[in-house]
Design a protein around this motif. Structure first.
Motif, short mmCIF file in Angstrom:
data_model
loop_
_atom_site.label_atom_id
_atom_site.label_comp_id
_atom_site.label_asym_id
_atom_site.label_seq_id
_atom_site.Cartn_x
_atom_site.Cartn_y
_atom_site.Cartn_z
N ASN A 62 0.82 -1.20 0.00
CA ASN A 62 0.00 0.00 0.00
C ASN A 62 0.86 1.26 0.00
OD1 ASN A 62 -2.45 -1.44 0.10
ND2 ASN A 62 -2.27 -1.67 2.31
N ASN A 112 -2.88 9.51 5.50
CA ASN A 112 -3.97 8.56 5.25
C ASN A 112 -3.69 7.22 5.89
OD1 ASN A 112 -1.83 8.40 3.32
ND2 ASN A 112 -3.04 6.99 2.09
N LEU A 165 -3.61 3.93 -0.21
CA LEU A 165 -3.78 3.75 -1.65
C LEU A 165 -3.27 2.36 -2.02
CD1 LEU A 165 -2.34 7.19 -2.80
CD2 LEU A 165 -4.72 6.49 -3.07
N THR A 166 -3.99 1.70 -2.91
CA THR A 166 -3.59 0.35 -3.29
C THR A 166 -2.57 0.33 -4.42
OG1 THR A 166 -5.50 0.23 -4.76
CG2 THR A 166 -5.76 -0.65 -2.53
N ASN A 167 -2.30 1.50 -5.03
CA ASN A 167 -1.26 1.60 -6.06
C ASN A 167 -0.66 3.00 -6.01
OD1 ASN A 167 -2.94 3.38 -7.75
ND2 ASN A 167 -4.13 1.52 -8.16
N SER A 183 -0.84 5.43 -8.13
CA SER A 183 -1.46 6.37 -9.09
C SER A 183 -2.21 7.52 -8.44
CB SER A 183 -2.41 5.60 -10.02
OG SER A 183 -1.71 4.64 -10.77
N GLY A 184 -2.03 7.71 -7.13
CA GLY A 184 -2.73 8.81 -6.46
C GLY A 184 -2.02 10.14 -6.65
N ARG A 237 -6.26 12.01 -3.63
CA ARG A 237 -7.20 11.25 -4.46
C ARG A 237 -6.51 10.00 -4.98
NH1 ARG A 237 -8.49 16.64 -6.16
NH2 ARG A 237 -10.69 17.18 -5.81
N ASN A 238 -7.34 8.96 -5.24
CA ASN A 238 -6.80 7.76 -5.85
C ASN A 238 -6.88 7.87 -7.37
OD1 ASN A 238 -9.47 7.33 -6.48
ND2 ASN A 238 -9.76 5.66 -5.00
N ILE A 287 -9.43 10.18 -0.84
CA ILE A 287 -9.01 9.21 0.18
C ILE A 287 -8.80 9.88 1.53
CG2 ILE A 287 -7.18 7.56 0.80
CD1 ILE A 287 -8.97 6.64 -1.47
#
Length: 832
Positions: free
Chosen positions: A63, A83, A88-90, A92-93, A106-107, A113
């Protein structure tokens, strides 16, 4: 020609624009402007490059988070996370500062998020986000130099760190509560189990919670330090203070020398340490830990009792109070605490006794006034029957302010020095004589008559005791031995009053059916052990010194002196002793189950001990060792801790036995050297077996071996691995390095194991058997590690782990090369 000139002009303009943009970005490396976005791989750096903010991954997690970490030193040491509960799971945020002065994360799909809108944000015209060299990220108006009152700041929302300049406490105007909470694990910065906060329900105090349960209390601020932290004192590294007014309540500290780096961190395991960066070693070291010993456990001794780590037992009722449950108190179960020896009735003669050098009680049920004098405080408390104690709120100067307690007094401890004064309400019969010319009660003649009478009574008792002692000395040798059961023989040489019950030889002959073979429980290096039954039906175990014993009067006396005053649920209880002629015997409580070795090393019996029972045994042994090392009157080193010296009661609770080889330390002594090495092969620490140096870390090593044996059902010296020729320690070490520690677990335990507990136990065992004593943990740390889910240090190479070994052989005296044909040291082999 014109077109060529135009083209060159456009290229020049483009270059100028790019150059200006580059210059602007370089100048503003510590800020983010409105509508500017930061993505993965981009960071903002503080002006002196002390801190950095950006995207990061925690440990082995996949994460992504927004965080602040050190840049110049210790890269990767994260001190703040935005956060933490919504990763975030990737990668790309993106992180953006809006025109309204709000940070938004943001994601990849544009969903928010996290944002900084925890407070009502005032209207702004040109917001700027800036990372300061303090590690604080602030949002303020561009051009506004007032960094003390920004629009928003990360310091208002701590995670697991308290940094210099950060406020730890509560803003009474905005309602912001600046607590800090642990990570769940080194790989997960989400809110963990532990929270440190300033409790403002009464007079403000610092507490540490595990969930909703208080586990540690540093106490209220006394003007110099937290009452329970006498080691918090002026130093050359940082200064500190506590602010208490109508707007704010908080603790903070600041660096004296900005070239030094220090931080306070609340770890996932609940340890709250002040860490100091040592540049020569490029590592953080622990500078100060609030929790240092067993007396730091919250309310260990119950109400109206005090914990003194130098006493044995550690818990004692305050003067004027008695145990609420004497039976439980005798077995070191202090939960019910103490009560008034003479009940209060709110009568006119009641007053206050002064108790000194204390950690002040829990202040949840307290009130305070910062302007009252101590006399005003006493008057207010005396006129309120529910008021139980009072003291100064500020001890600086001549003292000022007032704190009053209502109801029971809990979580008190006594310090050798630097403690606080406390005035506790007592009935007239318990009041002391005047202190420093001032009456503690306004009392009267009773307080003078009672002490005088007490002195006279003590004098009479001393005379009686001296008379009977001289009378016994003039008696026959047979009468002395038989009547005193060894007290003269032992006490005169050791100058110790053992106060043990007296057993005559004839009583023990009758109890054991003339030491019948049918009553024999086992035999060790000391001699045989017999079961006995006294006339009142009490079952006992009698350890009888054999004429051929490798042990003698020295070990006999040592065991009596070592264990006679020890009282703990995880230690075998010595009931008495007897010496008559050549007979020397110790009488213990009878334990119906056999020793631990007869369970874990027996294939049929081992099935009776599932993993929960074994984990309970491991923890019980650890608590017993902690008592010996830390909480007993003298620091006791067992020196022969092994599986066969752990006995089990009817409920499979472990009890450490055999103190014939134990040594006691006084004061601050932590190690000693001996020419007479005693113990058992396979359990002895390298520095002890080789050089005769022993300390509490010698017992820790033995405990580590014991843990590995309990988990694997293999003897350390009886185990031989055909591939690498290692004993059990070496095998466990190799499996740990390969990440295969679970393979060490005995097959019969697989169905009942708690994988996390088992792996943690093996890890702790390896930490305990490390080659260097200074690398091994204390038993306090062992208990904390066994009982938590937080991170643990990586073990280093253990001692004594290479090569094939034979069965355990005890070592009684001489050098490491000396052994005995008897495979027991002073022990009681079978259960009692």
């Amino acid at each position: 020609m014109a077109e060529g000139g135009l083209s060159r002009t456009k290229m020049m303009l483009s270059f100028i624009v790019l150059l200006c943009a580059s210059i602007t970005y370089t100048r503003a490396i510590d800020t983010i402007s409105a509508n500017q976005t930061i993505r993965y791989g981009e960071t903002i750096v503080s002006p002196q490059e002390t801190f950095e903010i950006g995207f990061f991954k925690a440990g082995n997690s996949t994460n992504y988070y927004i965080g602040i970490w050190y840049k110049k030193i210790s890269t990767g040491t994260v001190v703040w996370v935005a956060n933490r509960n919504r990763p975030l799971t990737n990668s790309s945020g993106d992180l953006t500062l809006t025109l309204q002065g709000v940070l938004i994360l943001r994601n990849a799909t544009g969903n928010v998020i996290w944002s900084s809108t925890n407070l009502s944000t005032p209207s702004v015209r040109n917001p700027v986000g800036q990372l300061l060299d303090s590690g604080n990220f602030i949002i303020h108006e561009d051009g506004d130099t007032d960094q003390e009152n920004p629009i928003w700041q990360s310091f208002d929302f701590p995670t697991d760190h308290l940094l210099p300049g950060m406020k730890f406490g509560r803003d009474l105007v905005t309602g912001i509560q600046r607590n800090f909470t642990s990570w769940k694990s080194p790989d997960d910065p989400a809110v963990g189990d532990f929270t440190a906060l300033i409790d403002t329900r009464g007079f403000p105090q610092m507490i540490l919670l595990d969930g909703s349960k208080t586990i540690f209390r540093a106490g209220p601020w006394n003007g110099l330090r937290f009452s329970g932290e006498p080691d918090l004192r002026p130093n050359p590294i940082y200064n500190f203070s506590f602010v208490l007014n109508e707007r704010e309540i908080y603790y903070h500290y600041n660096l004296i020398d900005n070239s030094i780096f220090t931080r306070v961190m609340l770890g996932p395991n609940g340890n709250m340490d002040r860490l100091l960066w040592v540049d020569s070693r490029k590592e953080w070291t622990v500078y100060l830990s609030p929790r240092t010993d067993n007396c730091d456990r919250f309310n260990l001794c119950g109400t109206f009792a005090s914990c003194n780590i130098n006493d044995s037992p550690a818990c004692q009722c305050l003067k004027g109070f008695k145990p609420t449950s004497p039976e439980q108190w005798r077995v070191a179960d202090w939960d019910q605490g103490c009560q008034h020896g003479t009940p209060l009735n709110c009568g006119p003669g009641e007053g206050f006794n002064l108790y000194s050098n204390l950690k002040l009680p829990d202040t949840q049920r307290s009130r305070f006034n910062q302007t009252w004098t101590l006399d005003e405080c006493e008057r207010v408390c005396k006129n309120d029957c529910s008021c139980t104690a009072y003291t100064h709120s500020d001890i600086t100067g001549s003292g000022s302010g007032c704190v009053l307690w209502f109801g029971d007094l809990t979580d008190i401890r006594t310090f050798p020095e630097n403690g606080d004064d406390l005035y506790i309400r007592l009935p007239p019969s318990e009041l002391d004589v005047t202190r420093n010319g001032k009456s503690s009660s306004g009392g009267g003649q009773i307080r003078i008559i009672v002490p005088i009478a007490s002195v006279v009574l003590v004098f009479i008792l001393v005379c009686i005791l001296l008379y009977y002692r001289n009378k016994r000395k003039n008696g026959t040798q047979e009468g002395t031995n038989r009547d005193e059961c060894g007290h003269e023989s032992i006490n005169n040489s050791e100058n110790e009053d053992l106060e043990l019950p007296l057993f005559s030889f004839s009583t023990l002959v009758t109890a054991t059916n003339n030491f019948s073979l049918n009553n024999k429980l086992g035999e060790g290096g000391f001699g045989p052990v017999y079961k006995g039954v006294l006339e009142d039906g009490q079952e006992i175990a009698v350890k009888r010194l054999a004429e051929t014993s490798t042990q003698g009067l020295h070990e006999f006396k040592n065991e009596v002196i070592s264990i006679s005053k020890l009282q703990h649920r995880n230690l075998v209880k010595l009931l008495g002793c007897c010496i008559e002629g050549t007979e020397k015997m110790l009488i213990y409580e009878y334990l119906p189950n056999k020793g631990l070795d007869s369970f874990i090393f027996d294939k049929s019996q081992s099935k009776l001990l599932d993993w929960p029972a074994r984990f309970k045994i491991i923890n019980g042994i650890a608590r017993g060792l902690l008592y010996l090392h830390q909480d007993s009157r003298l620091r006791i080193i067992h020196r022969d801790l092994k599986v066969s010296n752990i006995l089990l009661d009817s409920e499979m609770n472990p009890k450490i036995s055999d103190f014939g080889m134990a040594r006691s330390f006084g004061g601050n002594q932590i190690e000693a050297n001996t020419n007479r090495v005693v113990g058992t092969y396979g359990y002895m620490a390298p520095e002890y077996a080789g050089d005769g140096i022993f300390s509490i870390k010698s017992d820790v090593y033995s405990f580590g071996v014991l843990v590995l044996e309990i988990v694997s059902e293999e003897k350390n010296r009886g185990f031989f691995h055909e591939e690498h020729n290692n004993n059990l320690i070496g095998h466990a070490w190799e499996l740990h390095k390969e990440g295969k520690s679970v393979q060490l677990v005995a097959k019969g335990l697989v169905e009942s194991i708690n994988l996390s507990q088992v792996l943690r136990s093996i890890h702790v065992g390896l930490l305990c058997v490390q080659r260097r004593p200074e690398d091994r943990p204390t038993m306090t740390s062992v208990i904390l590690m066994l009982g938590s889910e937080g991170p643990m240090p990586s073990p280093k190479e253990p001692g004594f782990f290479i090569g094939k070994n034979t069965e355990d052989a005890p070592l009684f005296s001489g050098t490491y090369d000396t052994s005995s044909t008897n495979d027991l040291s002073i022990t009681i082999l079978n259960g009692r």
